[in-house]
Design a protein around this motif. Sequence first.
Motif, mmCIF file in Angstrom:
data_model
loop_
_atom_site.group_PDB
_atom_site.id
_atom_site.type_symbol
_atom_site.label_atom_id
_atom_site.label_comp_id
_atom_site.label_asym_id
_atom_site.label_seq_id
_atom_site.Cartn_x
_atom_site.Cartn_y
_atom_site.Cartn_z
ATOM 1 N N SER A 1 22.870 50.167 52.347
ATOM 2 C CA SER A 1 23.568 49.208 51.498
ATOM 3 C C SER A 1 24.931 49.774 51.123
ATOM 4 O O SER A 1 25.147 50.994 51.149
ATOM 5 N N PHE A 2 25.838 48.920 50.749
ATOM 6 C CA PHE A 2 27.202 49.383 50.530
ATOM 7 C C PHE A 2 27.937 48.429 49.615
ATOM 8 O O PHE A 2 27.470 47.322 49.307
ATOM 9 N N SER A 3 29.088 48.882 49.190
ATOM 10 C CA SER A 3 30.054 48.039 48.510
ATOM 11 C C SER A 3 31.435 48.412 49.023
ATOM 12 O O SER A 3 31.615 49.489 49.601
ATOM 13 N N VAL A 4 32.387 47.541 48.862
ATOM 14 C CA VAL A 4 33.756 47.816 49.286
ATOM 15 C C VAL A 4 34.679 47.635 48.086
ATOM 16 O O VAL A 4 34.331 46.981 47.098
ATOM 17 N N LEU A 5 35.849 48.202 48.190
ATOM 18 C CA LEU A 5 36.774 48.217 47.057
ATOM 19 C C LEU A 5 37.179 46.812 46.608
ATOM 20 O O LEU A 5 37.213 46.545 45.400
ATOM 21 N N PRO A 6 37.503 45.861 47.502
ATOM 22 C CA PRO A 6 37.858 44.518 47.011
ATOM 23 C C PRO A 6 36.739 43.835 46.236
ATOM 24 O O PRO A 6 37.011 43.135 45.251
ATOM 25 N N VAL A 7 35.486 44.025 46.652
ATOM 26 C CA VAL A 7 34.367 43.407 45.941
ATOM 27 C C VAL A 7 34.201 44.033 44.560
ATOM 28 O O VAL A 7 33.969 43.333 43.559
ATOM 29 N N GLN A 8 34.345 45.363 44.476
ATOM 30 C CA GLN A 8 34.255 46.006 43.169
ATOM 31 C C GLN A 8 35.401 45.584 42.258
ATOM 32 O O GLN A 8 35.219 45.406 41.050
ATOM 33 N N ILE A 9 36.590 45.436 42.823
ATOM 34 C CA ILE A 9 37.722 44.964 42.021
ATOM 35 C C ILE A 9 37.445 43.565 41.471
ATOM 36 O O ILE A 9 37.703 43.282 40.294
ATOM 37 N N TYR A 10 36.915 42.698 42.321
ATOM 38 C CA TYR A 10 36.569 41.336 41.874
ATOM 39 C C TYR A 10 35.556 41.386 40.738
ATOM 40 O O TYR A 10 35.691 40.666 39.740
ATOM 41 N N ASN A 11 34.560 42.247 40.851
ATOM 42 C CA ASN A 11 33.541 42.356 39.821
ATOM 43 C C ASN A 11 34.113 42.905 38.515
ATOM 44 O O ASN A 11 33.749 42.461 37.416
ATOM 45 N N LEU A 12 35.021 43.872 38.619
ATOM 46 C CA LEU A 12 35.587 44.486 37.416
ATOM 47 C C LEU A 12 36.579 43.565 36.715
ATOM 48 O O LEU A 12 36.587 43.464 35.489
ATOM 49 N N ILE A 13 37.420 42.891 37.502
ATOM 50 C CA ILE A 13 38.446 42.043 36.905
ATOM 51 C C ILE A 13 37.836 40.821 36.220
ATOM 52 O O ILE A 13 38.343 40.342 35.191
ATOM 53 N N THR A 14 36.763 40.288 36.769
ATOM 54 C CA THR A 14 36.139 39.098 36.184
ATOM 55 C C THR A 14 35.246 39.422 34.994
ATOM 56 O O THR A 14 34.701 38.498 34.377
ATOM 57 N N ASN A 15 35.106 40.704 34.658
ATOM 58 C CA ASN A 15 34.320 41.086 33.489
ATOM 59 C C ASN A 15 35.053 40.677 32.212
ATOM 60 O O ASN A 15 36.285 40.718 32.157
ATOM 61 N N SER A 16 34.305 40.293 31.202
ATOM 62 C CA SER A 16 34.924 39.794 29.970
ATOM 63 C C SER A 16 35.447 40.897 29.062
ATOM 64 O O SER A 16 36.247 40.616 28.155
ATOM 65 N N ARG A 17 35.048 42.157 29.292
ATOM 66 C CA ARG A 17 35.477 43.248 28.412
ATOM 67 C C ARG A 17 36.775 43.869 28.912
ATOM 68 O O ARG A 17 36.875 44.241 30.086
ATOM 69 N N PRO A 18 37.770 44.011 28.050
ATOM 70 C CA PRO A 18 39.058 44.569 28.485
ATOM 71 C C PRO A 18 38.950 45.984 29.030
ATOM 72 O O PRO A 18 39.714 46.365 29.928
ATOM 73 N N GLU A 19 38.022 46.779 28.502
ATOM 74 C CA GLU A 19 37.884 48.157 28.984
ATOM 75 C C GLU A 19 37.489 48.200 30.458
ATOM 76 O O GLU A 19 37.932 49.089 31.196
ATOM 77 N N ILE A 20 36.666 47.251 30.882
ATOM 78 C CA ILE A 20 36.237 47.192 32.277
ATOM 79 C C ILE A 20 37.351 46.609 33.152
ATOM 80 O O ILE A 20 37.549 47.027 34.295
ATOM 81 N N GLN A 21 38.103 45.643 32.619
ATOM 82 C CA GLN A 21 39.207 45.072 33.380
ATOM 83 C C GLN A 21 40.290 46.110 33.681
ATOM 84 O O GLN A 21 40.943 46.044 34.723
ATOM 85 N N ILE A 22 40.458 47.071 32.786
ATOM 86 C CA ILE A 22 41.443 48.132 33.017
ATOM 87 C C ILE A 22 41.041 48.965 34.237
ATOM 88 O O ILE A 22 41.891 49.369 35.041
#
Length: 298
Positions: free
Chosen positions: A246-267
């Motif tokens: 199993s794996f993840s890639v950087l664009p998918v992780q960026i999408y997950n982090l940016i769409t998070n509602s907490r500013p600390e995670i969006q940073i």
Amino acid sequence: MAILSTPASTVRLASQGRPLKEHLFRVALLSSLAVAMIFLAVLLVYVVSQGYHRLDLNLLQNFPSLRTANAETAGVLSGIMGTLWVVALTAIMALPTGVLAAVYLEEYADKSKWYNRLLELNIANLAAVPSIVYGILGLGVISRGFGLGPSVITGAITLSLLVLPIVIIAAREAIKAVPPSIREGSLALGATQWQTIWRQVLPASVPGIATGSILALSRAIGEAAPFLLLGAATLVRFNPDGLNSSFSVLPVQIYNLITNSRPEIQIIGAAAIVVLLAILLLMNSVAIWLRNRYQKRW
């Protein structure tokens, strides 16, 4: 004299109206370029200002976390390693296949045959297909049809299909740009067609092939839509350890982090965008360096 005066007057009248049109056209081109550069600069400034204080070794060495308490130490290591795995396998599968296909189409294929014309038409059409369509193909045929599941090899095969038409087109243009005199001189000295291609045509077309291939991989490294359909995990706390992992890639992780509602995670997502942009700039710089180096030789 009357016969000669008519073309001269026509040229003079045409030259009088041309500078204004050329000036307006140049202003329109420069304006379009300026608008694009302004939007790009605003985007870069915003992203860097949001995530610059998270551009540290923790971002590159640690695994992601959605807990606010771990926001200062969380990273995107699994996304970086997954991206490297997928892109490396994509290069291994797509680049040799694309170059060999380009050699066939330019040096061996009979343009009068209907199947060669159909092949060229399909390659041109596939280069314009949206990446989400390749994601659907990968999900339905490669992941479920072949039973490979959401694994590294599934993502690599899907990306290979995505960039293969681009590699073929770039390689064909590079091969086509080789002067015919090189081929004719090699054949006149007794070399076979394959010897001419291997020792003369391909080395002379290396700058164009290398540039087109790296730019195609640069597109692949920034794709997120196919992986969202393929089931690439958004939060992975381990690195890939094989083709079936199993794996993840950087664009998918960026999408997950940016769409998070907490500013600390969006940073963290903003800092990951800067890392992805740095990787893309590095790949494009390598393409420019290879082109300039081999162009001097040939």
